[in-house]
Design an enzyme around this catalytic site. Structure first.
Site, PDB file in Angstrom:
ATOM      1  CE  LYS A  32      35.709  68.381  53.992  1.00 47.57           C
ATOM      2  NZ  LYS A  32      36.012  67.890  52.651  1.00 47.57           N
ATOM      3  CG  ASN A  33      34.558  70.749  50.692  1.00 44.18           C
ATOM      4  OD1 ASN A  33      35.538  70.124  51.125  1.00 44.18           O
ATOM      5  ND2 ASN A  33      33.344  70.221  50.632  1.00 44.18           N
ATOM      6  NE  ARG A 103      37.569  63.887  44.878  1.00 42.28           N
ATOM      7  CZ  ARG A 103      37.648  63.126  43.785  1.00 42.28           C
ATOM      8  NH1 ARG A 103      38.325  62.008  43.823  1.00 42.28           N
ATOM      9  NH2 ARG A 103      37.069  63.508  42.673  1.00 42.28           N
ATOM     10  CG  ASP A 128      34.453  61.346  53.019  1.00 44.50           C
ATOM     11  OD1 ASP A 128      35.167  60.819  53.884  1.00 44.50           O
ATOM     12  OD2 ASP A 128      33.931  62.466  53.140  1.00 44.50           O
ATOM     13  CG  ASP A 317      28.666  67.554  51.148  1.00 45.12           C
ATOM     14  OD1 ASP A 317      29.569  66.737  51.290  1.00 45.12           O
ATOM     15  OD2 ASP A 317      28.486  68.197  50.089  1.00 45.12           O
ATOM     16  CB  VAL A 339      25.396  64.538  44.252  1.00 47.64           C
ATOM     17  CG1 VAL A 339      26.806  65.063  44.000  1.00 47.64           C
ATOM     18  CG2 VAL A 339      24.374  65.654  44.055  1.00 47.64           C
TER      19      VAL A 339
HETATM   20  N1  EPU Z   1      32.644  62.978  38.674  1.00 41.36           N
HETATM   21  C1  EPU Z   1      33.056  62.204  37.609  1.00 41.36           C
HETATM   22  N2  EPU Z   1      34.293  62.465  37.059  1.00 41.36           N
HETATM   23  C2  EPU Z   1      35.107  63.452  37.527  1.00 41.36           C
HETATM   24  C3  EPU Z   1      34.667  64.250  38.637  1.00 41.36           C
HETATM   25  C4  EPU Z   1      33.418  63.978  39.169  1.00 41.36           C
HETATM   26  O1  EPU Z   1      32.360  61.299  37.171  1.00 41.36           O
HETATM   27  O2  EPU Z   1      36.206  63.644  36.985  1.00 41.36           O
HETATM   28  C5  EPU Z   1      31.332  62.688  39.280  1.00 41.36           C
HETATM   29  C6  EPU Z   1      31.475  62.107  40.699  1.00 41.36           C
HETATM   30  O3  EPU Z   1      31.754  60.741  40.683  1.00 41.36           O
HETATM   31  C7  EPU Z   1      30.140  62.449  41.315  1.00 41.36           C
HETATM   32  C8  EPU Z   1      29.775  63.774  40.642  1.00 41.36           C
HETATM   33  O4  EPU Z   1      30.612  63.891  39.500  1.00 41.36           O
HETATM   34  O5  EPU Z   1      29.193  61.485  40.968  1.00 41.36           O
HETATM   35  C9  EPU Z   1      29.930  64.977  41.522  1.00 41.36           C
HETATM   36  O6  EPU Z   1      31.219  65.010  42.054  1.00 41.36           O
HETATM   37  P1  EPU Z   1      31.997  66.362  42.320  1.00 41.36           P
HETATM   38  O7  EPU Z   1      33.212  66.354  41.456  1.00 41.36           O
HETATM   39  O8  EPU Z   1      31.082  67.523  42.235  1.00 41.36           O
HETATM   40  O9  EPU Z   1      32.418  66.136  43.800  1.00 41.36           O
HETATM   41  P2  EPU Z   1      33.813  66.470  44.366  1.00 41.36           P
HETATM   42  O10 EPU Z   1      34.261  67.724  43.721  1.00 41.36           O
HETATM   43  O11 EPU Z   1      34.665  65.272  44.339  1.00 41.36           O
HETATM   44  C10 EPU Z   1      33.093  68.108  46.244  1.00 41.36           C
HETATM   45  C11 EPU Z   1      33.281  68.141  47.735  1.00 41.36           C
HETATM   46  C12 EPU Z   1      32.371  67.112  48.372  1.00 41.36           C
HETATM   47  C13 EPU Z   1      30.935  67.442  47.986  1.00 41.36           C
HETATM   48  C14 EPU Z   1      30.794  67.479  46.458  1.00 41.36           C
HETATM   49  C15 EPU Z   1      29.416  67.906  45.992  1.00 41.36           C
HETATM   50  C16 EPU Z   1      35.584  68.788  47.960  1.00 41.36           C
HETATM   51  C17 EPU Z   1      36.967  68.418  48.344  1.00 41.36           C
HETATM   52  N3  EPU Z   1      34.672  67.843  48.035  1.00 41.36           N
HETATM   53  O12 EPU Z   1      33.469  66.783  45.860  1.00 41.36           O
HETATM   54  O13 EPU Z   1      32.517  67.256  49.765  1.00 41.36           O
HETATM   55  O14 EPU Z   1      30.091  66.475  48.508  1.00 41.36           O
HETATM   56  O15 EPU Z   1      31.755  68.401  45.899  1.00 41.36           O
HETATM   57  O16 EPU Z   1      29.089  69.157  46.479  1.00 41.36           O
HETATM   58  O17 EPU Z   1      35.315  69.936  47.619  1.00 41.36           O
HETATM   59  C18 EPU Z   1      32.641  66.557  52.006  1.00 41.36           C
HETATM   60  O18 EPU Z   1      33.001  67.708  52.276  1.00 41.36           O
HETATM   61  O19 EPU Z   1      32.368  65.681  52.880  1.00 41.36           O
HETATM   62  C19 EPU Z   1      32.531  66.168  50.594  1.00 41.36           C
HETATM   63  C20 EPU Z   1      32.429  64.899  50.198  1.00 41.36           C
END
Ligand code: EPU
Length: 459
Positions: A32-33, A103, A128, A317, A339
């Protein structure tokens, strides 16, 4: 995405009769990601791109709908193959109806700025409910590359009158989607971009492989630095989406938690070695084969202390399905989530099912943690083994949803699970898949919650 495949309705419920170990074979599809990001990245060119191993999941369909509303045309040539082409981007504002849905809206900045010079993105970010999910790192990165950003009427109005410029960006934290978003921007920017403290998850690497095939020049170093040399244009290409290592691990945890034995075709050791180490430590069985991984119960499970972290650490995850596995392990286990600050929201319902899990706002681990002085309950202590009993539970987010399914399958008695549409976002036909592995699950469809055809278990 696969036309004709049914999606779960918002009102669907799953009725689960517990007590069946999961046994058999299952194939894991593309991540998915990854697929969602690659669809967006394909919009950097007007040429066609062809994706294979595409999963049929809600987030894929949603991303496709967003991209189509911006001008992408899609053709499904066979069940898991999708051809996409964006000859022209027909609008530069992401429709407000997609605000908060996933996202992906913020990731459209790159294609929109490169091809239209402006973008309007709804300011309500989605995904989420596992923490605040801000987008400040994304916006700061674009600002540093020369974009002007205003917030107006609950939207980010972003302008890049000139081509984005390469620069040095140091991420405050190795965020996955920020790294991917800035990569998508940097490949067509003028000059060199350095992204330091970048995420290096296998999903990010799959995006890099795709962009390289399109014509991008990206170097990556062991110190988490990505160096991108901007090119003038990119072309179409073909790409097979990497298997979903979160789905694979969820199924592996389900096999072992229920005392079963599942072969997960497509699961790759290299993407899952940290998960496999944790399994070995608790005494869970696995065999790595050339085309997948077999997961099985081999006697008593032992407790463990575990911390989630960015790659190559234990994925956040994987945490919810692993916690349910730990409710079946002997002794006291400790899990520290570093995380996402709010990723234990699902525990309350597990406690109602009989799990002995306590939540703490202190850091029960050694890793540096951004939530140390917060009130977020981001550590948990699990005492096991516990016998779970069926309950009526409501799914708060995608990974929690799968965790409830595992809990219900290993529990005594019947559980009714609602909020099932969360599951459809990331797991393809999950009730049917689990039934084929021996679970007893019936779906009650739609607002009538009337019983639909029972899916019969076949081993
Ligand atoms: N963060 C910030 N500011 C930002 C971006 C992120 O503070 O501008 C913080 C977040 O709040 C969090 C941390 O950085 O505390 C890590 O977040 P990250 O940006 O890495 O997560 P994400 O990119 O929003 C993706 C996956 C998630 C997965 C995480 C970690 C997608 C669409 N989502 O989220 O997947 O858990 O990376 O590997 O790629 C899922 O598939 O169920 C899922 C939640």
């Amino acid at each position: 995405m696969t036309a004709g495949m049914e999606a779960m309705d918002d009102m669907d419920e799953l009725v689960v009769e517990g007590g069946s170990p999961l046994k058999g074979s299952v194939e894991v599809r593309g991540a998915k990601n990854v697929v969602t990001k690659l669809m967006v990245a394909s919009m950097l060119t007007d040429e066609p791109c062809i994706f294979s191993n595409v999963p049929s999941i809600g987030d894929g369909r949603l991303t496709q709908a967003i991209c189509q509303s911006m001008g992408m045309r899609c053709r499904q040539s066979s069940e898991h193959v999708l051809a996409v082409q964006t000859s022209d981007i027909i609008r530069s504002d992401v429709p407000a109806e997609y605000a908060g849905s996933n996202r992906l809206a913020i990731m459209l900045l790159g294609p929109l700025l490169h091809r239209k010079g402006r973008a309007v993105i709804p300011a309500v970010s989605g995904g989420d409910r596992i923490g605040p999910r801000p987008v400040d790192f994304h916006l700061e990165g674009y600002r540093m590359m020369g974009a002007n950003i205003e917030v107006r009427d609950q939207a980010y109005l972003v302008r890049a009158p000139q081509r984005l410029k390469g620069t040095e960006i140091i991420l405050p934290y190795p965020s996955v989607t920020t790294t991917e978003n800035l990569l998508i921007a940097a490949v067509l920017a003028e000059g060199k971009t350095f992204i330091r403290n970048a995420a290096i998850e296998p999903e990010v690497m799959d995006l890099i492989m795709f962009l390289q095939k399109m014509g991008a020049i990206i170097d990556y170093n062991v110190d988490r630095t990505l160096a991108i040399e901007g090119v003038k244009s990119l072309g179409g290409t073909k790409h097979e989406i990497m298997p979903d290592r979160i789905v694979a691990a969820s199924l592996g945890a389900a096999a072992i938690a229920t005392g079963g034995d599942i072969f997960v075709k497509g699961a790759r050791q290299a993407d899952m070695s940290t998960f496999l180490n944790a399994l070995r430590r608790i005494g869970g069985g696995f065999d790595v084969e050339s085309d997948g991984i077999r997961f099985y119960r081999q006697g008593e499970l032992k407790s463990i202390t575990l911390e989630t972290n960015v790659h190559p650490g234990f994925m956040t995850d994987w945490q919810p399905p692993f916690v349910i596995l730990l409710t079946q392990a002997h002794g006291i286990s400790v899990v520290h989530e570093t995380v996402f600050e709010d990723r234990f929201g699902y525990v309350k319902e597990l406690q109602r099912m009989g799990a002995d899990v306590g939540l703490y706002d202190t850091c029960l681990g050694r890793l540096p943690c951004r939530f140390a002085s917060s009130n977020y309950k981001h550590s948990c202590v699990i005492k096991g083994p516990t016998r779970l009993h069926g309950a009526d539970v409501s799914i708060p987010d995608l990974r929690a949803g799968f965790t409830y399914l595992i809990a219900a399958i290993l529990a005594e008695g019947t559980s009714v699970i609602d909020g099932v549409h969360h599951l459809d976002r990331g797991y393809e036909s999950i009730d049917k898949t689990l039934c084929a592995l021996g679970a007893k699950i019936t779906r009650r469809c739609g607002s009538y919650a009337s019983e639909s055809s029972a899916v019969t278990a076949k081993q």
